[in-house]
Design a protein around this motif. Sequence first.
Motif, PDB file in Angstrom:
ATOM      1  N   ALA A   1       0.851  -1.184   0.000  1.00  0.00           N
ATOM      2  CA  ALA A   1       0.000   0.000   0.000  1.00  0.00           C
ATOM      3  C   ALA A   1       0.888   1.237   0.000  1.00  0.00           C
ATOM      4  O   ALA A   1       2.037   1.188   0.436  1.00  0.00           O
ATOM      5  N   GLY A   2       0.378   2.336  -0.506  1.00  0.00           N
ATOM      6  CA  GLY A   2       1.152   3.569  -0.515  1.00  0.00           C
ATOM      7  C   GLY A   2       1.088   4.296   0.814  1.00  0.00           C
ATOM      8  O   GLY A   2       0.272   3.985   1.674  1.00  0.00           O
ATOM      9  N   GLY A   3       1.996   5.269   0.986  1.00  0.00           N
ATOM     10  CA  GLY A   3       1.978   6.113   2.159  1.00  0.00           C
ATOM     11  C   GLY A   3       2.504   5.469   3.415  1.00  0.00           C
ATOM     12  O   GLY A   3       1.970   5.690   4.499  1.00  0.00           O
ATOM     13  N   GLN A   4       3.573   4.647   3.299  1.00  0.00           N
ATOM     14  CA  GLN A   4       4.127   4.033   4.498  1.00  0.00           C
ATOM     15  C   GLN A   4       5.651   3.947   4.406  1.00  0.00           C
ATOM     16  O   GLN A   4       6.227   3.927   3.320  1.00  0.00           O
ATOM     17  N   MET A   5       6.297   3.911   5.586  1.00  0.00           N
ATOM     18  CA  MET A   5       7.735   3.759   5.692  1.00  0.00           C
ATOM     19  C   MET A   5       8.042   2.274   5.818  1.00  0.00           C
ATOM     20  O   MET A   5       7.423   1.576   6.625  1.00  0.00           O
ATOM     21  N   LEU A   6       9.025   1.806   5.038  1.00  0.00           N
ATOM     22  CA  LEU A   6       9.283   0.369   4.959  1.00  0.00           C
ATOM     23  C   LEU A   6      10.763   0.061   5.104  1.00  0.00           C
ATOM     24  O   LEU A   6      11.634   0.859   4.730  1.00  0.00           O
ATOM     25  N   ASP A   7      11.038  -1.137   5.631  1.00  0.00           N
ATOM     26  CA  ASP A   7      12.381  -1.711   5.626  1.00  0.00           C
ATOM     27  C   ASP A   7      12.387  -2.895   4.671  1.00  0.00           C
ATOM     28  O   ASP A   7      11.486  -3.745   4.735  1.00  0.00           O
ATOM     29  N   PHE A   8      13.402  -2.950   3.791  1.00  0.00           N
ATOM     30  CA  PHE A   8      13.513  -4.033   2.820  1.00  0.00           C
ATOM     31  C   PHE A   8      14.791  -4.826   3.077  1.00  0.00           C
ATOM     32  O   PHE A   8      15.833  -4.245   3.395  1.00  0.00           O
ATOM     33  N   THR A   9      14.716  -6.140   2.892  1.00  0.00           N
ATOM     34  CA  THR A   9      15.906  -6.976   2.826  1.00  0.00           C
ATOM     35  C   THR A   9      15.824  -7.787   1.544  1.00  0.00           C
ATOM     36  O   THR A   9      14.888  -8.581   1.369  1.00  0.00           O
ATOM     37  N   ASN A  10      16.783  -7.567   0.648  1.00  0.00           N
ATOM     38  CA  ASN A  10      16.855  -8.303  -0.602  1.00  0.00           C
ATOM     39  C   ASN A  10      18.022  -9.282  -0.496  1.00  0.00           C
ATOM     40  O   ASN A  10      19.184  -8.874  -0.413  1.00  0.00           O
ATOM     41  N   ALA A  11      17.709 -10.577  -0.474  1.00  0.00           N
ATOM     42  CA  ALA A  11      18.729 -11.610  -0.327  1.00  0.00           C
ATOM     43  C   ALA A  11      18.974 -12.288  -1.671  1.00  0.00           C
ATOM     44  O   ALA A  11      18.024 -12.562  -2.417  1.00  0.00           O
ATOM     45  N   VAL A  12      20.230 -12.551  -1.977  1.00  0.00           N
ATOM     46  CA  VAL A  12      20.594 -13.142  -3.265  1.00  0.00           C
ATOM     47  C   VAL A  12      20.370 -14.649  -3.243  1.00  0.00           C
ATOM     48  O   VAL A  12      20.257 -15.276  -2.187  1.00  0.00           O
ATOM     49  N   ASP A  13      20.321 -15.235  -4.450  1.00  0.00           N
ATOM     50  CA  ASP A  13      20.181 -16.682  -4.574  1.00  0.00           C
ATOM     51  C   ASP A  13      21.567 -17.335  -4.594  1.00  0.00           C
ATOM     52  O   ASP A  13      22.581 -16.672  -4.359  1.00  0.00           O
TER      53      ASP A  13
ATOM     54  N   ALA B   1       6.471  15.527   3.609  1.00  0.00           N
ATOM     55  CA  ALA B   1       5.958  14.818   2.431  1.00  0.00           C
ATOM     56  C   ALA B   1       5.911  15.736   1.221  1.00  0.00           C
ATOM     57  O   ALA B   1       6.222  15.323   0.098  1.00  0.00           O
ATOM     58  N   ARG B   2       5.527  16.990   1.428  1.00  0.00           N
ATOM     59  CA  ARG B   2       5.466  17.935   0.313  1.00  0.00           C
ATOM     60  C   ARG B   2       6.859  18.225  -0.241  1.00  0.00           C
ATOM     61  O   ARG B   2       7.051  18.328  -1.454  1.00  0.00           O
TER      62      ARG B   2
ATOM     63  N   ARG C   1       9.474  16.149  -0.031  1.00  0.00           N
ATOM     64  CA  ARG C   1       9.920  14.934  -0.721  1.00  0.00           C
ATOM     65  C   ARG C   1       9.374  14.895  -2.148  1.00  0.00           C
ATOM     66  O   ARG C   1      10.091  14.558  -3.090  1.00  0.00           O
ATOM     67  N   ALA C   2       8.100  15.220  -2.312  1.00  0.00           N
ATOM     68  CA  ALA C   2       7.494  15.201  -3.643  1.00  0.00           C
ATOM     69  C   ALA C   2       8.120  16.260  -4.543  1.00  0.00           C
ATOM     70  O   ALA C   2       8.386  16.012  -5.731  1.00  0.00           O
ATOM     71  N   LEU C   3       8.382  17.426  -3.987  1.00  0.00           N
ATOM     72  CA  LEU C   3       8.965  18.526  -4.749  1.00  0.00           C
ATOM     73  C   LEU C   3      10.368  18.177  -5.223  1.00  0.00           C
ATOM     74  O   LEU C   3      10.697  18.290  -6.410  1.00  0.00           O
ATOM     75  N   VAL C   4      11.198  17.725  -4.310  1.00  0.00           N
ATOM     76  CA  VAL C   4      12.593  17.408  -4.640  1.00  0.00           C
ATOM     77  C   VAL C   4      12.672  16.132  -5.481  1.00  0.00           C
ATOM     78  O   VAL C   4      13.487  16.035  -6.407  1.00  0.00           O
ATOM     79  N   GLY C   5      11.815  15.163  -5.188  1.00  0.00           N
ATOM     80  CA  GLY C   5      11.847  13.909  -5.930  1.00  0.00           C
ATOM     81  C   GLY C   5      11.573  14.077  -7.408  1.00  0.00           C
ATOM     82  O   GLY C   5      12.048  13.297  -8.231  1.00  0.00           O
ATOM     83  N   ALA C   6      10.803  15.108  -7.761  1.00  0.00           N
ATOM     84  CA  ALA C   6      10.507  15.354  -9.174  1.00  0.00           C
ATOM     85  C   ALA C   6      11.713  15.905  -9.924  1.00  0.00           C
ATOM     86  O   ALA C   6      11.837  15.702 -11.131  1.00  0.00           O
ATOM     87  N   ARG C   7      12.597  16.621  -9.228  1.00  0.00           N
ATOM     88  CA  ARG C   7      13.785  17.207  -9.841  1.00  0.00           C
ATOM     89  C   ARG C   7      14.966  17.125  -8.870  1.00  0.00           C
ATOM     90  O   ARG C   7      15.430  18.142  -8.348  1.00  0.00           O
ATOM     91  N   PRO C   8      15.470  15.924  -8.597  1.00  0.00           N
ATOM     92  CA  PRO C   8      16.513  15.795  -7.566  1.00  0.00           C
ATOM     93  C   PRO C   8      17.836  16.447  -7.926  1.00  0.00           C
ATOM     94  O   PRO C   8      18.668  16.689  -7.047  1.00  0.00           O
TER      95      PRO C   8
END
Length: 287
Positions: free
Chosen positions: A71-83, A178-179, A181-188
């Motif tokens: 779902a959108g609008g949340q802070m997440l932690d990811f772990t990507n493990a290789v094969d 949030a505003r 982030r959206a502003l800078v994310g469009a033109r980082p």
Amino acid sequence: MSADAGASSRGLHAQPRLGISAHVLQGRELQILRMQAELPALILVDRGTKSVRNERGTAVRAQPGDAIVLAGGQMLDFTNAVDGGGQYEARWLVFDTTLLDDPYYLQRAAHVPPSSLWVLPRIRPGIANAFQAARQSLRPASGIPESVARQRMLEVMHWLLEEGIALARPPRTTSLSARIRALVGARPDDSWTAARIAGTLAVSEATLRRRLAAEQTSLTDLLADTRMATALTLLQATTQPVSAIALSVGYESPSRFAIRFRERFGFAPSAVRGHDRIDPLSNRTTE
């Protein structure tokens, strides 16, 4: 389920009012903390495993052939493990919020309980086919009209409804963070000064600093975090050299960019692609 064929499938493709597709590769296991997911997404894992945890403590894990829905609008932690071959690979499809306003979709989704994270073990062929067709429609050179691409994105969303998964518009937020982030994310790569951001948001610089402090952050931290998040995506989903990615997020110096990236994520930019090496004296990764 097989990934897109050939190196030509790599890339990040975005279409306004529709969404974003990405084909992510990593060359080593990495834990990526505190990533803001603004829009809902569907992730199909092709190699390795992916684990996701949100701020509420909800966690899911996907193996090859599985899918994760965010779902959108949340802070997440990811772990990507290789094969076993030393690779993690996944394909993303991110849904623009305008799709969530489709009247027929809204009518059907109203009867499905909301959630924030889902895992779909061994996804159905129907979802996989619709997913791939939607991804293809977002390619600039596909020649597919926007109206058709929109229907392909909605088809994926309706397949998810068949699995009891309804994508909802992210909660509306009045946070200044949030505003920005959206502003800078469009033109980082732009030069984002406090004066420019304050003027764009119609607040004084003093108010800008005060409100960000109340949200327990600062403009410096927000700028760096937004730029580094963009850089991470480009490292995962494109073959651009690190120097070009540094420029695209506003850093003329690749070494300064690498320092900032390591400060944010705890590993070097080259680690994302598995090109780092171990310093035998410090046991740290180096570029």
